[in-house]
Scaffold this motif. Structure first.
Motif, PDB file in Angstrom:
ATOM      1  N   ASP A 309       0.813  -1.121   0.046  1.00  0.00           N
ATOM      2  CA  ASP A 309       0.102  -0.021  -0.077  1.00  0.00           C
ATOM      3  C   ASP A 309       1.070   1.108   0.003  1.00  0.00           C
ATOM      4  OD1 ASP A 309      -2.471  -1.258  -0.081  1.00  0.00           O
ATOM      5  OD2 ASP A 309      -2.256  -1.752   2.089  1.00  0.00           O
ATOM      6  N   HIS A 310       2.090   1.117  -0.168  1.00  0.00           N
ATOM      7  CA  HIS A 310       3.093   2.251   0.109  1.00  0.00           C
ATOM      8  C   HIS A 310       3.126   2.952  -1.371  1.00  0.00           C
ATOM      9  CE1 HIS A 310       6.587   4.843   0.084  1.00  0.00           C
ATOM     10  NE2 HIS A 310       6.753   4.632   1.131  1.00  0.00           N
ATOM     11  N   PRO A 311       2.963   4.036  -1.514  1.00  0.00           N
ATOM     12  CA  PRO A 311       2.740   5.054  -2.706  1.00  0.00           C
ATOM     13  C   PRO A 311       3.738   4.629  -3.828  1.00  0.00           C
ATOM     14  CG  PRO A 311       2.309   6.618  -1.081  1.00  0.00           C
ATOM     15  CD  PRO A 311       2.656   5.140  -0.349  1.00  0.00           C
ATOM     16  N   ALA A 312       5.079   4.134  -3.430  1.00  0.00           N
ATOM     17  CA  ALA A 312       6.214   3.630  -4.327  1.00  0.00           C
ATOM     18  C   ALA A 312       5.582   2.384  -5.040  1.00  0.00           C
ATOM     19  CB  ALA A 312       7.419   3.746  -3.697  1.00  0.00           C
ATOM     20  N   ALA A 313       5.006   1.497  -4.119  1.00  0.00           N
ATOM     21  CA  ALA A 313       4.597   0.234  -4.722  1.00  0.00           C
ATOM     22  C   ALA A 313       3.355   0.435  -5.575  1.00  0.00           C
ATOM     23  CB  ALA A 313       4.429  -0.639  -3.515  1.00  0.00           C
ATOM     24  N   LEU A 314       2.617   1.091  -5.119  1.00  0.00           N
ATOM     25  CA  LEU A 314       1.248   1.393  -5.921  1.00  0.00           C
ATOM     26  C   LEU A 314       1.784   2.035  -7.249  1.00  0.00           C
ATOM     27  CD1 LEU A 314      -1.157   2.961  -3.113  1.00  0.00           C
ATOM     28  CD2 LEU A 314      -1.218   0.547  -4.187  1.00  0.00           C
ATOM     29  N   ARG A 315       2.678   2.892  -7.154  1.00  0.00           N
ATOM     30  CA  ARG A 315       2.953   3.300  -8.615  1.00  0.00           C
ATOM     31  C   ARG A 315       3.370   2.303  -9.522  1.00  0.00           C
ATOM     32  NH1 ARG A 315       3.880   8.193  -5.908  1.00  0.00           N
ATOM     33  NH2 ARG A 315       5.959   7.925  -5.051  1.00  0.00           N
ATOM     34  N   ARG A 316       3.876   1.046  -9.028  1.00  0.00           N
ATOM     35  CA  ARG A 316       4.502   0.283 -10.047  1.00  0.00           C
ATOM     36  C   ARG A 316       3.357  -0.957 -10.231  1.00  0.00           C
ATOM     37  NH1 ARG A 316       7.781   4.119  -7.646  1.00  0.00           N
ATOM     38  NH2 ARG A 316       8.965   4.843  -9.704  1.00  0.00           N
ATOM     39  N   LEU A 317       2.661  -1.208  -9.175  1.00  0.00           N
ATOM     40  CA  LEU A 317       1.827  -2.492  -9.008  1.00  0.00           C
ATOM     41  C   LEU A 317       0.375  -2.063 -10.036  1.00  0.00           C
ATOM     42  CD1 LEU A 317       2.427  -3.821  -5.457  1.00  0.00           C
ATOM     43  CD2 LEU A 317       3.714  -4.508  -7.887  1.00  0.00           C
ATOM     44  N   GLY A 318       0.170  -1.037  -9.990  1.00  0.00           N
ATOM     45  CA  GLY A 318      -1.306  -0.776 -10.679  1.00  0.00           C
ATOM     46  C   GLY A 318      -1.328   0.540 -11.108  1.00  0.00           C
ATOM     47  N   ALA A 319       0.094   1.153 -11.660  1.00  0.00           N
ATOM     48  CA  ALA A 319      -0.049   2.403 -12.297  1.00  0.00           C
ATOM     49  C   ALA A 319      -0.810   2.854 -13.378  1.00  0.00           C
ATOM     50  CB  ALA A 319       1.485   2.746 -12.692  1.00  0.00           C
ATOM     51  N   PRO A 320      -1.854   3.687 -13.093  1.00  0.00           N
ATOM     52  CA  PRO A 320      -2.733   4.194 -14.204  1.00  0.00           C
ATOM     53  C   PRO A 320      -2.326   4.450 -15.409  1.00  0.00           C
ATOM     54  CG  PRO A 320      -2.892   5.502 -12.537  1.00  0.00           C
ATOM     55  CD  PRO A 320      -1.822   4.453 -12.032  1.00  0.00           C
ATOM     56  N   LEU A 322      -3.150   7.094 -18.443  1.00  0.00           N
ATOM     57  CA  LEU A 322      -3.954   8.182 -18.541  1.00  0.00           C
ATOM     58  C   LEU A 322      -4.077   8.921 -19.851  1.00  0.00           C
ATOM     59  CD1 LEU A 322      -2.685  10.429 -15.635  1.00  0.00           C
ATOM     60  CD2 LEU A 322      -4.422   8.748 -15.345  1.00  0.00           C
ATOM     61  N   SER A 323      -5.326   9.215 -20.249  1.00  0.00           N
ATOM     62  CA  SER A 323      -5.498  10.062 -21.784  1.00  0.00           C
ATOM     63  C   SER A 323      -5.112  11.196 -21.632  1.00  0.00           C
ATOM     64  CB  SER A 323      -7.091   9.951 -21.845  1.00  0.00           C
ATOM     65  OG  SER A 323      -7.527  11.113 -21.275  1.00  0.00           O
ATOM     66  N   ARG A 324      -4.830  11.923 -22.820  1.00  0.00           N
ATOM     67  CA  ARG A 324      -4.397  13.095 -22.867  1.00  0.00           C
ATOM     68  C   ARG A 324      -5.154  14.425 -21.917  1.00  0.00           C
ATOM     69  NH1 ARG A 324       0.363  11.787 -24.662  1.00  0.00           N
ATOM     70  NH2 ARG A 324       0.308  11.050 -26.926  1.00  0.00           N
ATOM     71  N   ARG A 325      -6.443  13.956 -21.589  1.00  0.00           N
ATOM     72  CA  ARG A 325      -7.137  14.672 -20.766  1.00  0.00           C
ATOM     73  C   ARG A 325      -7.112  14.387 -19.492  1.00  0.00           C
ATOM     74  NH1 ARG A 325     -13.179  14.576 -23.603  1.00  0.00           N
ATOM     75  NH2 ARG A 325     -13.346  16.397 -22.099  1.00  0.00           N
ATOM     76  N   GLY A 326      -6.455  13.400 -19.021  1.00  0.00           N
ATOM     77  CA  GLY A 326      -6.127  12.992 -17.499  1.00  0.00           C
ATOM     78  C   GLY A 326      -7.059  11.905 -16.919  1.00  0.00           C
ATOM     79  N   ALA A 327      -7.980  11.411 -17.770  1.00  0.00           N
ATOM     80  CA  ALA A 327      -8.803  10.080 -17.381  1.00  0.00           C
ATOM     81  C   ALA A 327      -7.942   8.865 -17.458  1.00  0.00           C
ATOM     82  CB  ALA A 327      -9.903  10.145 -18.411  1.00  0.00           C
ATOM     83  N   THR A 328      -8.395   8.160 -16.540  1.00  0.00           N
ATOM     84  CA  THR A 328      -7.721   6.689 -16.280  1.00  0.00           C
ATOM     85  C   THR A 328      -8.233   5.952 -17.504  1.00  0.00           C
ATOM     86  OG1 THR A 328      -7.474   6.929 -14.127  1.00  0.00           O
ATOM     87  CG2 THR A 328      -7.443   4.910 -14.833  1.00  0.00           C
ATOM     88  N   ILE A 329      -7.489   5.582 -18.177  1.00  0.00           N
ATOM     89  CA  ILE A 329      -7.982   4.560 -19.536  1.00  0.00           C
ATOM     90  C   ILE A 329      -7.354   3.116 -19.282  1.00  0.00           C
ATOM     91  CG2 ILE A 329      -8.197   6.428 -20.961  1.00  0.00           C
ATOM     92  CD1 ILE A 329      -5.636   6.014 -22.190  1.00  0.00           C
ATOM     93  N   GLY A 330      -6.609   2.799 -18.299  1.00  0.00           N
ATOM     94  CA  GLY A 330      -5.925   1.393 -18.031  1.00  0.00           C
ATOM     95  C   GLY A 330      -4.962   1.531 -17.252  1.00  0.00           C
ATOM     96  N   ALA A 331      -4.143   0.527 -17.287  1.00  0.00           N
ATOM     97  CA  ALA A 331      -3.113   0.131 -15.957  1.00  0.00           C
ATOM     98  C   ALA A 331      -2.059  -0.824 -16.373  1.00  0.00           C
ATOM     99  CB  ALA A 331      -3.763   0.062 -14.697  1.00  0.00           C
ATOM    100  N   ILE A 332      -0.989  -0.870 -15.456  1.00  0.00           N
ATOM    101  CA  ILE A 332      -0.094  -1.977 -15.690  1.00  0.00           C
ATOM    102  C   ILE A 332      -0.282  -2.800 -14.231  1.00  0.00           C
ATOM    103  CG2 ILE A 332       1.946  -0.617 -14.786  1.00  0.00           C
ATOM    104  CD1 ILE A 332       3.653  -2.618 -16.807  1.00  0.00           C
ATOM    105  N   ARG A 333       0.090  -4.092 -14.293  1.00  0.00           N
ATOM    106  CA  ARG A 333      -0.253  -4.900 -13.163  1.00  0.00           C
ATOM    107  C   ARG A 333       0.617  -6.110 -13.165  1.00  0.00           C
ATOM    108  NH1 ARG A 333      -6.203  -7.147 -14.311  1.00  0.00           N
ATOM    109  NH2 ARG A 333      -5.763  -8.686 -15.735  1.00  0.00           N
ATOM    110  N   PRO A 334       1.017  -6.728 -12.175  1.00  0.00           N
ATOM    111  CA  PRO A 334       1.673  -7.740 -12.331  1.00  0.00           C
ATOM    112  C   PRO A 334       0.820  -8.975 -12.664  1.00  0.00           C
ATOM    113  CG  PRO A 334       1.520  -7.347  -9.877  1.00  0.00           C
ATOM    114  CD  PRO A 334       1.119  -6.087 -10.869  1.00  0.00           C
ATOM    115  N   ALA A 335       1.125  -9.830 -13.498  1.00  0.00           N
ATOM    116  CA  ALA A 335       0.491 -11.012 -13.864  1.00  0.00           C
ATOM    117  C   ALA A 335       0.234 -11.898 -12.634  1.00  0.00           C
ATOM    118  CB  ALA A 335       1.338 -11.849 -14.872  1.00  0.00           C
ATOM    119  N   GLU A 336      -1.091 -12.352 -12.382  1.00  0.00           N
ATOM    120  CA  GLU A 336      -1.527 -13.205 -11.385  1.00  0.00           C
ATOM    121  C   GLU A 336      -0.701 -14.406 -10.695  1.00  0.00           C
ATOM    122  OE1 GLU A 336      -3.174 -14.126  -7.747  1.00  0.00           O
ATOM    123  OE2 GLU A 336      -3.333 -11.986  -8.830  1.00  0.00           O
ATOM    124  N   GLY A 337      -0.489 -15.043 -11.886  1.00  0.00           N
ATOM    125  CA  GLY A 337       0.292 -16.390 -11.799  1.00  0.00           C
ATOM    126  C   GLY A 337       1.823 -15.753 -10.929  1.00  0.00           C
TER     127      GLY A 337
END
Length: 345
Positions: A309-320, A322-337
């Motif tokens: 839950d640390h911000p440094a972890a969250l920026r890598r584990l589920g980093a959003p 963003l569109s050019r207008r700042g909307a969240t359009i996706g993310a990167i996440r570790p593979a569940e396996g």
């Protein structure tokens, strides 16, 4: 010339380490190899091929710096200088001025470096250069701290000025330390972006080397002291190892217990966990840094070194994304396996 590594033997297929989402759909996948080792070279956990051949690139700077301390050449160096010797820094003012001061104390100058000039990644320094009309120089090279360490060792060894040549005493010492820590001869070599030799080893070899940095008790007094000093310096000065906003700096600052992490070009990442005597090595096959940062954060969480839950972890584990207008359009996440919801290793 480079030594050919020879054909790579067939091994396990690369594992899925990270996924990139657009909306709820997977758009891209990052596959690669990851390992956790102890100082004996035993595998604690592995994904993909433990025998995959890799260039650790800049993630092995701690190994290249061992002869600096073992020889006695770096006996008087500060912890800041030792952190810079292991750094892939952003070329910010805090990095450039410190490396310049280090060279000045040696009676040397920027022209004595052999790393080449580089436009700094640090935005403030780039803007300063633009506003003053100055050109980037070798001090801005992300490897200038490593090269200042090479020059310090070179003065002790009384070698010639071309300290990046493969047969130069400085590089002979670096290769020896690399092979001894990995527990095997190199499998080939090339030339890194900073003109120094880059060695090939296996994922398991590199993971073992990182574990021996974490638990150097069986390496003899000189190497044990060198390893402990380098790891402690990195953990003490995370901003000097990389820079503002960089994964290495943010992740180290987020973790107690002197954990050190280090990135390398082409999506290599390493971690040293002194409290557990473990070493981690990650290689993402497509060379994507976003994939390696996600994978190393996932492993640090699973090893109990990083709070999910640390911000440094969250920026890598589920980093959003963003569109050019700042909307969240996706993310990167570790593979569940690979991540298994953060289940502890």
């Amino acid at each position: 010339m480079t030594e050919p590594a020879g054909p790579e033997p067939a091994g396990a297929e690369p594992a899925l380490l990270a996924e990139v989402l657009r909306g709820d759909c997977v758009e891209s996948r990052h596959r690669g190899h990851a390992i956790v080792c102890d100082a004996r070279g035993d595998i604690v956990a592995v994904w993909g091929d433990p025998d995959a051949r890799i260039f650790p690139r800049s993630s092995c700077k701690m190994l290249q710096a061992l002869p600096l301390l073992e020889s006695g050449a770096g006996a008087g160096l500060s912890t800041e200088q030792l952190a810079l010797a292991c750094a892939s820094h952003s070329g910010a003012g805090m990095h450039v001025t410190r490396v310049a001061g280090w060279l000045d104390a040696l009676g040397l100058a920027e022209r004595d470096l052999r790393c080449g000039s580089q436009v700094p990644d640090d935005a403030a320094e780039r803007h300063r250069l633009r506003d003053t009309g100055e050109s980037p120089c070798q001090l801005h090279n992300n490897c200038s701290g490593k090269h200042a360490g090479f020059l310090t060792l070179n003065r002790h060894l009384k070698g010639g000025p071309e300290y990046v040549e493969i047969d130069h005493p400085v590089q002979v010492a670096a290769r020896g330390a690399f092979e001894e820590m990995c527990g095997a001869p190199i499998l080939g070599w090339g030339v890194d972006g900073c003109s120094a030799p880059a060695f090939v080893t296996t994922l398991r070899g590199f993971g073992t080397a990182m574990a021996r940095m974490a638990d150097p008790c069986g390496l003899g007094p000189a190497r044990q002291d060198a390893a402990q000093r380098l790891v402690a310096a990195m953990a003490e000065h995370p901003l000097l190892v990389a820079g503002e906003g960089r994964a290495c700096s943010e992740l180290m600052a987020a973790m107690p217990g002197g954990v050190a992490v280090k990135t390398g070009a082409e999506a290599v990442f390493a971690a040293i966990l002194p409290g557990r005597g473990l070493g981690v090595a990650v290689k993402v096959e497509d060379g994507s840094t976003r994939g390696s940062e996600c994978a190393i954060a996932a492993l640090l969480v699973r090893l109990g070194a990083l709070d999910a839950d640390h911000p440094a972890a969250l920026r890598r584990l589920g980093a959003p994304s963003l569109s050019r207008r700042g909307a969240t359009i996706g993310a990167i996440r570790p593979a569940e396996g690979f991540y298994e919801a953060g289940r502890r290793l």
